[in-house]
Design a protein around this motif. Structure first.
Motif, short mmCIF file in Angstrom:
data_model
loop_
_atom_site.label_atom_id
_atom_site.label_comp_id
_atom_site.label_asym_id
_atom_site.label_seq_id
_atom_site.Cartn_x
_atom_site.Cartn_y
_atom_site.Cartn_z
N TYR A 108 0.80 -1.22 0.00
CA TYR A 108 0.00 0.00 0.00
C TYR A 108 0.84 1.27 0.00
N GLU A 233 -7.85 1.72 -3.57
CA GLU A 233 -6.93 2.26 -4.57
C GLU A 233 -7.70 2.88 -5.73
N GLU A 234 -8.77 2.21 -6.13
CA GLU A 234 -9.55 2.68 -7.28
C GLU A 234 -10.31 3.96 -6.97
N LEU A 238 -7.10 5.43 -0.56
CA LEU A 238 -5.74 5.18 -0.10
C LEU A 238 -4.86 6.41 -0.27
N ASP A 239 -4.94 7.05 -1.42
CA ASP A 239 -4.14 8.26 -1.65
C ASP A 239 -4.51 9.35 -0.65
#
Length: 456
Positions: A108, A233-234, A238-239
């Motif tokens: 990650y 992530e999609e 997460l970002d």
């Protein structure tokens, strides 16, 4: 590698690890589908703990179960998983190489593992042969050293069990140990306390950090983990999390960090009780209120700017009138009013916005006004971003300075980039105030870094 025990490190005395360490009689691990998932997390106050825990909480919510944290040091993770004391570990482990005792999840985060030494810096790997390198046992840093050992068999290091990378970085800064290895985020955060800290070179390829499972893992749980990471992530979660927890770590330069720490020791004690009183009235942490005041005035109750904002919390005349302040230069009045105003801004935001985004957005409004914040949120929506996420809003807020963009918004031109710097700096000072107690500050700065304070 031999274990280094006599190291002066602040260890969390109340950890329940001592009971688990012996791995004596413990309750059998219930299946996670019964409503509770046991997750290994690093000790409290670790630089990475807030991110690790929040990510694990999101996964527990994904599963529809309750999270039960088990605080362990990295060297304890393998044995705990193989003895079924936890369902998995959310301690970030280096997943670059195969590990016979662990099964890694989806990576990650990629972080550089850097060498930090006291005194004379080590410029290259060969120089470490004459230095004493100490790392946390079982950590991603030790795994990086083991990977390097294959090409450099003369490389040698020592380990310490019950410690965190931040502890060893502090020991290096204080000259208690020679060298250590830590990742770029850990170093960026600790450099705020030790402005002279210098990282020199990468010890190995960047670590791909991941959760870890026992080799005989629950296949369904592992598949759920893969699904969870694919989703976050999609959709950008997460970002946003990485930005939220690490994006502000290196926002101040060493001189500013030194000035902050000096004033924490010399000035903050005069006003701390006022911030604590304001916190009790508003429910906002006193450290956050103090961080706002430092960013606004450097804790100078007589501060005045060219725009006529004045006082500890740098209130405008309109805000002071609204909050019924009779004297903006009175430190207590200013702190109470500024704190109530921040609370009011938080309450004006839509109820659907959760913490900590609610606080970060309110801080942006404190700096630029609620109208300009709403313009930035609208602009975020136009760009397909999440208007309720500070990580997304801060991407577009500097665009408020663009005349072509400003004319399309209700409240027009604003120095939006100033709000971004304001929020990120307050976040960092808030974290620093949370991390260390007043008695620790005196040893954080070498004598020649003490900043001469202005006499007010």
């Amino acid at each position: 590698m031999r274990n280094l025990l006599p190291l002066k490190i602040a260890i969390l005395a109340a950890l329940a690890i001592v009971l688990v360490l012996s791995f004596g009689v413990v309750e059998p691990l219930a299946h996670w589908r019964q409503g509770e998932i046991v997750v290994i997390l690093p000790p409290a106050d670790s630089v990475d703990r807030p991110f690790n825990q929040h990510l694990a909480e999101l996964f527990a919510a994904h599963l529809g179960v309750k999270l039960k944290p088990l605080e362990l040091y990295p060297y304890q993770v393998r044995q705990a998983l193989n003895k079924d004391l936890a369902h998995f570990s959310a301690v970030g482990m280096r997943a670059n190489e195969v590990d016979d005792e662990l099964l890694f999840g989806v990576p990650y985060q990629a972080v550089s593992e850097l060498v930090v030494c006291s005194g004379r810096p080590a410029a290259k790997l060969a120089e470490l042969e004459t230095r004493i390198v100490t790392v946390v046992a079982g950590s991603a840093q030790e795994a990086a050293l083991r990977a390097t050992l294959q090409k450099h068999p003369s490389l040698y290091w020592e380990t310490v069990d019950k410690a965190r990378p931040g502890d060893l970085l502090e020991s290096v800064a204080l000259g208690e140990i020679d060298c250590t290895v830590a990742n770029e985020e850990q170093i960026a955060f600790m450099r705020n306390f030790h402005p002279r800290m210098e990282a020199t070179f990468e010890i190995a390829e960047p670590s791909q950090l991941a959760w870890s499972f026992a080799p005989n893992r629950d296949a369904i749980l592992y598949a759920e983990m893969e699904t969870f990471f694919a989703r976050i992530e999609e959709d950008g979660t997460l970002d946003r999390l990485l930005e939220r927890f690490y994006g502000h770590n290196d926002r101040i330069i060493p001189f500013d960090a030194a000035a902050f720490l000096t004033k924490v020791n010399a000035v903050l004690p005069r006003y701390r009780h006022m911030f604590e009183e304001a916190a009790s009235l508003t429910g906002i942490e006193w450290q956050l209120l103090a961080a706002v005041a430092y960013r606004e005035s450097h804790w100078n109750p007589l501060a005045t700017s060219y725009t006529k904002v004045r006082g500890m919390m740098m209130l405008t005349e309109d805000t002071a009138d609204r909050m019924k302040v009779s004297n903006r230069l009175d430190a207590r009045e200013s702190i109470m009013a500024g704190s109530r105003y921040l609370q009011l801004l938080k309450e004006q935001l839509p109820l659907r916005i959760d913490e900590p985004d609610r606080t970060w957005l309110a801080l942006a409004a404190y700096n630029q006004g609620m109208g300009h914040l709403e313009d930035a949120r609208i602009l975020a929506q136009r760009h397909g971003l999440n208007a309720d996420s500070w990580a997304d809003v801060q991407k577009v807020m500097p665009k408020l300075r663009n005349p072509g963009v400003a004319k399309t918004l209700k409240h027009g031109y604003a120095r939006g980039e100033e709000a971004v710097v304001f929020v990120e700096t307050v976040r960092l000072h808030h974290d620093m105030l949370q991390r260390i107690s007043r008695n620790e500050y005196k040893q954080l700065l070498p004598p020649d870094y003490q900043i001469k304070l202005n006499a007010w």
